[in-house]
Scaffold this motif. Structure first.
Motif, PDB file in Angstrom:
ATOM      1  N   ARG A  65       0.853  -1.197   0.000  1.00 19.61           N
ATOM      2  CA  ARG A  65       0.000   0.000   0.000  1.00 19.61           C
ATOM      3  C   ARG A  65       0.884   1.240   0.000  1.00 19.61           C
ATOM      4  N   ASP A  66       0.364   2.301  -0.646  1.00 19.81           N
ATOM      5  CA  ASP A  66       0.968   3.612  -0.487  1.00 19.81           C
ATOM      6  C   ASP A  66      -0.066   4.532   0.144  1.00 19.81           C
ATOM      7  N   GLY A  67       0.128   5.825   0.038  1.00 18.90           N
ATOM      8  CA  GLY A  67      -0.804   6.739   0.673  1.00 18.90           C
ATOM      9  C   GLY A  67      -2.167   6.789   0.046  1.00 18.90           C
ATOM     10  N   VAL A  68      -2.303   6.228  -1.162  1.00 23.50           N
ATOM     11  CA  VAL A  68      -3.587   6.256  -1.869  1.00 23.50           C
ATOM     12  C   VAL A  68      -4.358   4.959  -1.690  1.00 23.50           C
ATOM     13  N   GLY A  69      -3.664   3.830  -1.755  1.00 21.04           N
ATOM     14  CA  GLY A  69      -4.337   2.536  -1.644  1.00 21.04           C
ATOM     15  C   GLY A  69      -3.424   1.403  -2.039  1.00 21.04           C
ATOM     16  N   ALA A  70      -4.020   0.271  -2.414  1.00 17.08           N
ATOM     17  CA  ALA A  70      -3.249  -0.907  -2.778  1.00 17.08           C
ATOM     18  C   ALA A  70      -2.518  -0.669  -4.098  1.00 17.08           C
ATOM     19  N   VAL A  71      -1.219  -0.992  -4.110  1.00 15.93           N
ATOM     20  CA  VAL A  71      -0.431  -0.822  -5.329  1.00 15.93           C
ATOM     21  C   VAL A  71       0.191  -2.134  -5.805  1.00 15.93           C
ATOM     22  N   GLY A  72       0.046  -3.201  -5.042  1.00 21.99           N
ATOM     23  CA  GLY A  72       0.599  -4.477  -5.464  1.00 21.99           C
ATOM     24  C   GLY A  72       0.216  -5.592  -4.526  1.00 21.99           C
ATOM     25  N   VAL A  73       0.276  -6.823  -5.038  1.00 17.92           N
ATOM     26  CA  VAL A  73      -0.066  -7.985  -4.223  1.00 17.92           C
ATOM     27  C   VAL A  73       0.723  -9.185  -4.731  1.00 17.92           C
ATOM     28  N   ALA A  74       1.137 -10.032  -3.817  1.00 17.70           N
ATOM     29  CA  ALA A  74       1.790 -11.298  -4.154  1.00 17.70           C
ATOM     30  C   ALA A  74       1.055 -12.407  -3.424  1.00 17.70           C
ATOM     31  N   LEU A  75       0.466 -13.333  -4.194  1.00 18.21           N
ATOM     32  CA  LEU A  75      -0.287 -14.442  -3.610  1.00 18.21           C
ATOM     33  C   LEU A  75       0.680 -15.596  -3.337  1.00 18.21           C
ATOM     34  N   TRP A  76       1.458 -15.464  -2.287  1.00 21.84           N
ATOM     35  CA  TRP A  76       2.358 -16.526  -1.845  1.00 21.84           C
ATOM     36  C   TRP A  76       1.568 -17.587  -1.087  1.00 21.84           C
ATOM     37  N   LEU A  77       1.815 -18.858  -1.403  1.00 20.28           N
ATOM     38  CA  LEU A  77       1.228 -19.967  -0.662  1.00 20.28           C
ATOM     39  C   LEU A  77       2.351 -20.702   0.063  1.00 20.28           C
ATOM     40  N   PRO A  78       2.213 -20.903   1.372  1.00 22.16           N
ATOM     41  CA  PRO A  78       3.273 -21.566   2.141  1.00 22.16           C
ATOM     42  C   PRO A  78       3.465 -23.026   1.728  1.00 22.16           C
ATOM     43  N   PRO A  79       4.579 -23.618   2.095  1.00 20.20           N
ATOM     44  CA  PRO A  79       4.820 -25.034   1.774  1.00 20.20           C
ATOM     45  C   PRO A  79       3.661 -25.918   2.225  1.00 20.20           C
ATOM     46  N   GLY A  80       3.248 -26.802   1.339  1.00 19.48           N
ATOM     47  CA  GLY A  80       2.160 -27.726   1.639  1.00 19.48           C
ATOM     48  C   GLY A  80       0.786 -27.196   1.310  1.00 19.48           C
ATOM     49  N   MET A  81       0.690 -25.927   0.882  1.00 14.75           N
ATOM     50  CA  MET A  81      -0.603 -25.314   0.598  1.00 14.75           C
ATOM     51  C   MET A  81      -0.985 -25.333  -0.879  1.00 14.75           C
ATOM     52  N   TYR A  82      -0.114 -25.891  -1.713  1.00 12.73           N
ATOM     53  CA  TYR A  82      -0.446 -26.030  -3.132  1.00 12.73           C
ATOM     54  C   TYR A  82       0.137 -27.345  -3.612  1.00 12.73           C
ATOM     55  N   PRO A  83      -0.610 -28.128  -4.334  1.00 10.58           N
ATOM     56  CA  PRO A  83      -1.976 -27.936  -4.845  1.00 10.58           C
ATOM     57  C   PRO A  83      -3.026 -27.803  -3.735  1.00 10.58           C
ATOM     58  N   LEU A  84      -4.190 -27.305  -4.101  1.00 12.33           N
ATOM     59  CA  LEU A  84      -5.265 -27.068  -3.154  1.00 12.33           C
ATOM     60  C   LEU A  84      -5.830 -28.375  -2.620  1.00 12.33           C
ATOM     61  N   SER A  85      -6.237 -28.337  -1.360  1.00  9.15           N
ATOM     62  CA  SER A  85      -6.949 -29.471  -0.789  1.00  9.15           C
ATOM     63  C   SER A  85      -8.357 -29.531  -1.366  1.00  9.15           C
ATOM     64  N   THR A  86      -9.047 -30.630  -1.116  1.00  6.78           N
ATOM     65  CA  THR A  86     -10.413 -30.790  -1.616  1.00  6.78           C
ATOM     66  C   THR A  86     -11.332 -29.711  -1.064  1.00  6.78           C
ATOM     67  N   VAL A  87     -11.173 -29.390   0.221  1.00  5.97           N
ATOM     68  CA  VAL A  87     -12.019 -28.376   0.847  1.00  5.97           C
ATOM     69  C   VAL A  87     -11.753 -27.002   0.236  1.00  5.97           C
ATOM     70  N   ARG A  88     -10.488 -26.650   0.082  1.00  2.00           N
ATOM     71  CA  ARG A  88     -10.157 -25.347  -0.493  1.00  2.00           C
ATOM     72  C   ARG A  88     -10.606 -25.259  -1.944  1.00  2.00           C
ATOM     73  N   PHE A  89     -10.497 -26.339  -2.677  1.00  2.00           N
ATOM     74  CA  PHE A  89     -10.968 -26.343  -4.069  1.00  2.00           C
ATOM     75  C   PHE A  89     -12.477 -26.130  -4.108  1.00  2.00           C
ATOM     76  N   ALA A  90     -13.193 -26.754  -3.191  1.00  2.00           N
ATOM     77  CA  ALA A  90     -14.653 -26.614  -3.161  1.00  2.00           C
ATOM     78  C   ALA A  90     -15.068 -25.168  -2.905  1.00  2.00           C
ATOM     79  N   LEU A  91     -14.280 -24.435  -2.105  1.00  2.00           N
ATOM     80  CA  LEU A  91     -14.601 -23.037  -1.829  1.00  2.00           C
ATOM     81  C   LEU A  91     -14.479 -22.167  -3.074  1.00  2.00           C
ATOM     82  N   GLN A  92     -13.747 -22.640  -4.069  1.00  2.00           N
ATOM     83  CA  GLN A  92     -13.587 -21.871  -5.296  1.00  2.00           C
ATOM     84  C   GLN A  92     -14.605 -22.261  -6.378  1.00  2.00           C
ATOM     85  N   THR A  93     -15.504 -23.188  -6.047  1.00  2.00           N
ATOM     86  CA  THR A  93     -16.489 -23.646  -7.017  1.00  2.00           C
ATOM     87  C   THR A  93     -17.327 -22.513  -7.606  1.00  2.00           C
ATOM     88  N   PRO A  94     -17.816 -21.540  -6.811  1.00  2.00           N
ATOM     89  CA  PRO A  94     -18.604 -20.460  -7.417  1.00  2.00           C
ATOM     90  C   PRO A  94     -17.825 -19.676  -8.475  1.00  2.00           C
TER      91      PRO A  94
END
Length: 208
Positions: A65-94
């Motif tokens: 963030r800067d003084g105006v708002g969000a300027v960047g994002v990095a979607l880091w997933l910790p070790p063991g968090m990718y590939p997605l589990s069945t539950v996490r995959f289901a949350l992305q169904t919509p």
């Protein structure tokens, strides 16, 4: 540029979903999957917002963030968090359903490519648990001002402390020299999005 790094929270997912969709609008793989720019924008906003929500729940993802708002994002997933589990995959169904409705013909190809990328990262195949950079984007007004380096630095330092590798995939060869500056190197295999389409390159950074 003056910007601060903070953990990504679920309440920011919609904002960064729009930011990431804009950042990836010219991505070769996404252009091949969804040639129509309007369809591509709708699909990417939905899918990347869902990815941001997932990354926020997992921890590790960071927002600049800067003084105006969000300027960047990095979607880091910790070790063991990718590939997605069945539950996490289901949350992305919509989000997946919206993508399928927006571009039915492209959806099977998208699922197929996603599955191949997930297999490439499976601990059963690699034998290791790695940090994975699922997506990174910087707002147009903040590009070429060091925001990307700020987004990468916390996890790269943490991975070095843990003795862990970092990984990512990109379909844009122009990204390769940038990530090489931070110690990433292209590693086989290469995945084509379609027979005559662009390829996904895997990049790995060993602990420093």
């Amino acid at each position: 540029m003056t910007a601060r790094i903070e953990p990504l929270l679920g309440q920011d997912a919609r904002t960064v979903g729009w930011l990431l969709a804009a950042s990836y609008s010219a991505d070769p793989a996404f252009q091949a999957l969804w040639p129509d720019s309007g369809v591509r924008a709708r699909v990417l906003r939905s899918l990347l917002t869902a990815s941001a929500q997932d990354a926020a729940r997992c921890g590790g993802a960071v927002l600049a963030r800067d003084g105006v708002g969000a300027v960047g994002v990095a979607l880091w997933l910790p070790p063991g968090m990718y590939p997605l589990s069945t539950v996490r995959f289901a949350l992305q169904t919509p989000a997946l359903a919206r993508a399928a409705l927006a571009a039915p013909a492209a959806f099977p190809r998208y699922v197929s490519v996603s599955a191949r990328l997930a297999r490439d990262l499976s601990p059963k195949r690699t034998g290791e648990l790695d940090w994975y950079l699922r997506a990174m984007g910087v707002h147009p007004r903040a590009r070429r001002r060091g925001v990307g380096a700020l987004l990468l630095a916390p996890v790269l330092a943490r991975a070095d402390e843990e003795g862990a590798r970092c990984r990512l995939h990109t379909s844009d060869p122009a990204n390769v020299p940038y990530y090489e500056r931070f110690g990433f190197r292209v590693q086989p295999p290469v995945f084509r999005t379609r027979r005559d389409g662009p390829s996904y390159l895997g990049m790995i950074r060993p602990p420093g």
